[in-house]
Design a protein around this motif. Sequence first.
Motif, PDB file in Angstrom:
ATOM      1  N   SER A 185     -36.950 -39.702  14.423  1.00 27.96           N
ATOM      2  CA  SER A 185     -37.021 -38.322  14.894  1.00 27.96           C
ATOM      3  C   SER A 185     -35.982 -38.091  15.984  1.00 27.96           C
ATOM      4  CB  SER A 185     -38.416 -38.019  15.448  1.00 27.96           C
ATOM      5  OG  SER A 185     -39.389 -38.086  14.437  1.00 27.96           O
ATOM      6  N   CYS A 186     -35.487 -36.880  16.043  1.00 32.43           N
ATOM      7  CA  CYS A 186     -34.490 -36.520  17.058  1.00 32.43           C
ATOM      8  C   CYS A 186     -34.828 -35.118  17.568  1.00 32.43           C
ATOM      9  CB  CYS A 186     -33.095 -36.550  16.451  1.00 32.43           C
ATOM     10  SG  CYS A 186     -31.770 -36.092  17.578  1.00 32.43           S
ATOM     11  N   VAL A 187     -34.912 -35.005  18.871  1.00 29.33           N
ATOM     12  CA  VAL A 187     -35.239 -33.727  19.496  1.00 29.33           C
ATOM     13  C   VAL A 187     -34.059 -33.247  20.317  1.00 29.33           C
ATOM     14  CG1 VAL A 187     -36.807 -32.517  21.037  1.00 29.33           C
ATOM     15  CG2 VAL A 187     -37.665 -34.371  19.606  1.00 29.33           C
ATOM     16  N   VAL A 188     -33.687 -31.998  20.128  1.00 31.75           N
ATOM     17  CA  VAL A 188     -32.630 -31.372  20.923  1.00 31.75           C
ATOM     18  C   VAL A 188     -33.292 -30.617  22.063  1.00 31.75           C
ATOM     19  CG1 VAL A 188     -30.707 -29.759  20.944  1.00 31.75           C
ATOM     20  CG2 VAL A 188     -31.174 -31.136  18.893  1.00 31.75           C
ATOM     21  N   SER A 189     -32.873 -30.917  23.279  1.00 34.86           N
ATOM     22  CA  SER A 189     -33.437 -30.221  24.433  1.00 34.86           C
ATOM     23  C   SER A 189     -32.305 -29.632  25.267  1.00 34.86           C
ATOM     24  CB  SER A 189     -34.285 -31.171  25.272  1.00 34.86           C
ATOM     25  OG  SER A 189     -33.509 -32.248  25.753  1.00 34.86           O
ATOM     26  N   GLY A 190     -32.655 -28.613  26.048  1.00 42.46           N
ATOM     27  CA  GLY A 190     -31.660 -27.949  26.873  1.00 42.46           C
ATOM     28  C   GLY A 190     -31.484 -26.504  26.436  1.00 42.46           C
ATOM     29  N   ASN A 191     -30.676 -25.787  27.149  1.00 37.57           N
ATOM     30  CA  ASN A 191     -30.432 -24.373  26.858  1.00 37.57           C
ATOM     31  C   ASN A 191     -29.336 -24.240  25.822  1.00 37.57           C
ATOM     32  OD1 ASN A 191     -32.358 -23.329  28.679  1.00 37.57           O
ATOM     33  ND2 ASN A 191     -30.954 -23.696  30.378  1.00 37.57           N
ATOM     34  N   ILE A 192     -29.707 -23.865  24.619  1.00 40.97           N
ATOM     35  CA  ILE A 192     -28.742 -23.679  23.546  1.00 40.97           C
ATOM     36  C   ILE A 192     -28.966 -22.331  22.896  1.00 40.97           C
ATOM     37  CG2 ILE A 192     -28.609 -26.166  23.146  1.00 40.97           C
ATOM     38  CD1 ILE A 192     -30.226 -25.746  20.598  1.00 40.97           C
ATOM     39  N   PHE A 193     -27.912 -21.818  22.242  1.00 41.94           N
ATOM     40  CA  PHE A 193     -28.061 -20.560  21.525  1.00 41.94           C
ATOM     41  C   PHE A 193     -28.456 -20.809  20.075  1.00 41.94           C
ATOM     42  CE2 PHE A 193     -27.721 -16.272  20.462  1.00 41.94           C
ATOM     43  CZ  PHE A 193     -26.982 -16.147  19.304  1.00 41.94           C
ATOM     44  N   SER A 194     -27.736 -21.700  19.412  1.00 40.56           N
ATOM     45  CA  SER A 194     -28.061 -21.979  18.018  1.00 40.56           C
ATOM     46  C   SER A 194     -27.517 -23.342  17.613  1.00 40.56           C
ATOM     47  CB  SER A 194     -27.513 -20.906  17.083  1.00 40.56           C
ATOM     48  OG  SER A 194     -26.099 -20.905  17.106  1.00 40.56           O
ATOM     49  N   THR A 195     -28.054 -23.831  16.504  1.00 36.70           N
ATOM     50  CA  THR A 195     -27.658 -25.137  15.963  1.00 36.70           C
ATOM     51  C   THR A 195     -27.199 -24.964  14.532  1.00 36.70           C
ATOM     52  OG1 THR A 195     -29.308 -26.215  17.365  1.00 36.70           O
ATOM     53  CG2 THR A 195     -28.403 -27.499  15.558  1.00 36.70           C
ATOM     54  N   ASP A 196     -26.074 -25.553  14.201  1.00 38.73           N
ATOM     55  CA  ASP A 196     -25.573 -25.491  12.830  1.00 38.73           C
ATOM     56  C   ASP A 196     -26.017 -26.770  12.118  1.00 38.73           C
ATOM     57  OD1 ASP A 196     -22.330 -24.565  11.362  1.00 38.73           O
ATOM     58  OD2 ASP A 196     -24.363 -24.480  10.613  1.00 38.73           O
ATOM     59  N   ASP A 197     -25.087 -27.543  11.595  1.00 34.86           N
ATOM     60  CA  ASP A 197     -25.463 -28.761  10.881  1.00 34.86           C
ATOM     61  C   ASP A 197     -26.135 -29.770  11.809  1.00 34.86           C
ATOM     62  OD1 ASP A 197     -22.626 -29.094   8.556  1.00 34.86           O
ATOM     63  OD2 ASP A 197     -24.182 -27.556   8.803  1.00 34.86           O
ATOM     64  N   MET A 198     -27.127 -30.467  11.263  1.00 38.80           N
ATOM     65  CA  MET A 198     -27.746 -31.598  11.947  1.00 38.80           C
ATOM     66  C   MET A 198     -27.643 -32.793  11.012  1.00 38.80           C
ATOM     67  SD  MET A 198     -31.047 -29.795  13.750  1.00 38.80           S
ATOM     68  CE  MET A 198     -31.197 -30.959  15.108  1.00 38.80           C
ATOM     69  N   ALA A 199     -27.407 -33.966  11.590  1.00 37.75           N
ATOM     70  CA  ALA A 199     -27.119 -35.113  10.731  1.00 37.75           C
ATOM     71  C   ALA A 199     -27.587 -36.414  11.365  1.00 37.75           C
ATOM     72  CB  ALA A 199     -25.622 -35.197  10.455  1.00 37.75           C
ATOM     73  N   TRP A 200     -27.693 -37.406  10.511  1.00 38.81           N
ATOM     74  CA  TRP A 200     -27.940 -38.782  10.943  1.00 38.81           C
ATOM     75  C   TRP A 200     -26.763 -39.640  10.496  1.00 38.81           C
ATOM     76  CZ3 TRP A 200     -31.716 -40.544  14.075  1.00 38.81           C
ATOM     77  CH2 TRP A 200     -32.817 -39.707  14.299  1.00 38.81           C
ATOM     78  N   TYR A 201     -26.305 -40.465  11.405  1.00 37.25           N
ATOM     79  CA  TYR A 201     -25.271 -41.452  11.141  1.00 37.25           C
ATOM     80  C   TYR A 201     -25.861 -42.822  11.428  1.00 37.25           C
ATOM     81  CZ  TYR A 201     -21.559 -37.877  11.166  1.00 37.25           C
ATOM     82  OH  TYR A 201     -20.747 -36.811  10.890  1.00 37.25           O
ATOM     83  N   ARG A 202     -25.155 -43.853  10.982  1.00 33.76           N
ATOM     84  CA  ARG A 202     -25.557 -45.201  11.346  1.00 33.76           C
ATOM     85  C   ARG A 202     -24.328 -46.077  11.500  1.00 33.76           C
ATOM     86  NH1 ARG A 202     -28.543 -47.188   5.719  1.00 33.76           N
ATOM     87  NH2 ARG A 202     -26.634 -47.411   4.449  1.00 33.76           N
TER      88      ARG A 202
END
Length: 121
Positions: free
Chosen positions: A20-37
């Motif tokens: 799981s990954c949580v984005v925190s902080g003041n943001i307006f919007s999120t486009d692509d989200m991804a997992w890398y390794r």
Amino acid sequence: VQLQASGGGLLQAGGSSRLSCVVSGNIFSTDDMAWYRQAPGKQRELVATETSSGTTSYADSVKGRFTISRDNAKNTVDLQMNSLKPEDTAVYYCKAQIKLMRWSRVFSDYWGQGTHVTVSS
């Protein structure tokens, strides 16, 4: 802005785990989200991506075994990993393309700190 990844650990081949990954902080919007390794001694590789509209794509090596999912309201992105193999052993990173302000022209990449996944045979 901070991305906090969790999950993983020491796992058995054939088993499952959820990152799981949580984005925190003041943001307006999120486009692509991804997992890398990134496996030891190897370059970081893209595992899975989900666009803001819900389109997903996967690396051939994980297709059919891993599922990416995001919750736009909660600014989270998960990676469900099934049928794990020893070759899935790596540090897994989440990444999000984020626009901080409404008037920002571009989305910028933000990375999580990485979480270790070790799959034993």
